[in-house]
Design a protein around this motif. Sequence first.
Motif, mmCIF file in Angstrom:
data_model
loop_
_atom_site.group_PDB
_atom_site.id
_atom_site.type_symbol
_atom_site.label_atom_id
_atom_site.label_comp_id
_atom_site.label_asym_id
_atom_site.label_seq_id
_atom_site.Cartn_x
_atom_site.Cartn_y
_atom_site.Cartn_z
ATOM 1 N N UNK A 1 0.842 -1.202 0.000
ATOM 2 C CA UNK A 1 0.000 0.000 0.000
ATOM 3 C C UNK A 1 0.878 1.253 0.000
ATOM 4 N N UNK B 1 -6.594 5.606 -10.923
ATOM 5 C CA UNK B 1 -6.633 6.626 -9.875
ATOM 6 C C UNK B 1 -7.375 7.871 -10.357
ATOM 7 N N UNK C 1 -15.174 9.632 -7.113
ATOM 8 C CA UNK C 1 -15.260 9.909 -5.675
ATOM 9 C C UNK C 1 -15.797 11.325 -5.445
ATOM 10 N N UNK D 1 -15.592 11.692 4.138
ATOM 11 C CA UNK D 1 -15.900 10.765 3.042
ATOM 12 C C UNK D 1 -14.755 10.719 2.024
ATOM 13 N N UNK D 2 -14.145 11.869 1.779
ATOM 14 C CA UNK D 2 -13.031 11.936 0.835
ATOM 15 C C UNK D 2 -11.823 11.147 1.361
ATOM 16 N N UNK E 1 -12.616 7.446 1.229
ATOM 17 C CA UNK E 1 -12.689 7.014 -0.168
ATOM 18 C C UNK E 1 -11.318 6.921 -0.806
ATOM 19 N N UNK E 2 -10.452 7.857 -0.482
ATOM 20 C CA UNK E 2 -9.116 7.890 -1.054
ATOM 21 C C UNK E 2 -8.297 6.677 -0.602
ATOM 22 N N UNK E 3 -8.414 6.353 0.684
ATOM 23 C CA UNK E 3 -7.666 5.194 1.188
ATOM 24 C C UNK E 3 -8.196 3.906 0.569
ATOM 25 N N UNK F 1 -9.626 3.694 -2.404
ATOM 26 C CA UNK F 1 -9.214 3.756 -3.810
ATOM 27 C C UNK F 1 -7.774 3.255 -3.950
ATOM 28 N N UNK F 2 -6.937 3.667 -3.006
ATOM 29 C CA UNK F 2 -5.524 3.259 -3.011
ATOM 30 C C UNK F 2 -5.434 1.748 -2.806
ATOM 31 N N UNK F 3 -6.257 1.238 -1.870
ATOM 32 C CA UNK F 3 -6.248 -0.193 -1.601
ATOM 33 C C UNK F 3 -6.799 -1.014 -2.756
#
Lengths: 244, 244
Positions: free
Chosen positions: A169, A224, A231, B223-224, B227-229, B231-233
């Motif tokens: 990650x 991304x 998002x 929420x951002x 959501x970002x974490x 998305x990364x996962x």
Amino acid sequence: MTYCVAMSLAEGLVFVSDSRTNAGVDHIATFRKLHVFGVPGERLLVLQSAGNLATSQSVISLLRQRLNGEGPHLHNVASLFAAALLLGETLRETLAREGKSDLTQGVDLSCSFLIGGQIQGAPPELYNIYPQGNFIASTEDTPYFQIGESKYGKPIIDRSLTYQTQLEQALRCALISFDSTIRSNLSVGMPLDVLVYRADSLMLPSGFRVEESDSYFETIRRQWGTGLRELLGDLPAPPGDYWN
Amino acid sequence: MTYCVAMSLAEGLVFVSDSRTNAGVDHIATFRKLHVFGVPGERLLVLQSAGNLATSQSVISLLRQRLNGEGPHLHNVASLFAAALLLGETLRETLAREGKSDLTQGVDLSCSFLIGGQIQGAPPELYNIYPQGNFIASTEDTPYFQIGESKYGKPIIDRSLTYQTQLEQALRCALISFDSTIRSNLSVGMPLDVLVYRADSLMLPSGFRVEESDSYFETIRRQWGTGLRELLGDLPAPPGDYWN
């Protein structure tokens, strides 16, 4: 400019550097800014540099030349702390030599380094060497350092990285941080040099060069970008007040 | 420091400014950096400022005082271009007055402005006024400007904003850009001043102040982040090469 990031996490270390150098927009070139030293089974040291290229190349060259000498060098110092001291000292030595000239004409000769790695018997460590040659170590609270053009790629790291983040990650996070920077700033460019080190392996990874055409990097930057726009679209609508 | 962003899109204009000023970390204060001029049904002009607060306040004060005078002012100039010229000229006037003093002691008195709006008979426009008083206009290719601490919040805008982006999405994008900046840089801080203008409405929105406790902003920043974490996962695992 340049962008380098290094992370020191529970599972190990992640290093990513870009390779663009520029002296004005019409002097763009590719130079490696990630340098590996070490002895398999005993120590690994990874150096990254940002700033004046003549200065950083000189420092790396001196450190390499001295590996077979009598004095302290990166393959015989007893600790990462001693390696950081040696790097800072070699930086000061170079600046003292170059800065004496009357010909500097106001050019900024300074540069900064990151040095991370592990020496048998101690845990992995990561240091940030300032242009003055002094340095700080990363901690569990602040498990990463950036040098160079650091601002564009900082938010994604601040939002997603902790000391406990897994290497996989963390590597994705670092790559996205580079993609964000490259899209918004011309002075940071591909290819990228990546090196991931698993704590206590005492292996000497050769690292991987991510070229512009790299299909994995292409996949994640596209995924991304799309995911981010989705998002944003999924966030609730701003309430009426916001339209006053 | 300061962070201000303004967007000029097909549907209208979006302005967001932070309100933190600082002269060193122990002199932090809150000052509004978003200023509204206009005549309902005829014109709207929104100014945002970054840089030396004494300079920017003086410019705004002069522009306001002159609204009832004989000469050209923001409520009688014929175009946004003329308003930008007037703003640049007022900035030069202030700097000529303040910079003459022997007491400047090397303090940077410069500041920069954004001015956007619409005057009846012409489409909405947006200008970026440089510290020298000259300026550029936004275009469909480059539909936004930032002033102040702009780097942290630039990637999300570069990734998601085009001239055709709807106002609601653009506002969310601007708010996330601020959240990214605030998280990574202490010199930019809440509350935020937000103003959204629908093209051709010729209304004079009063704007909305987003306080630290604002529940919508709190919702989207949470929420951002989540959501970002995720998305990364969700990105695919780095292939074997990356671990060399």
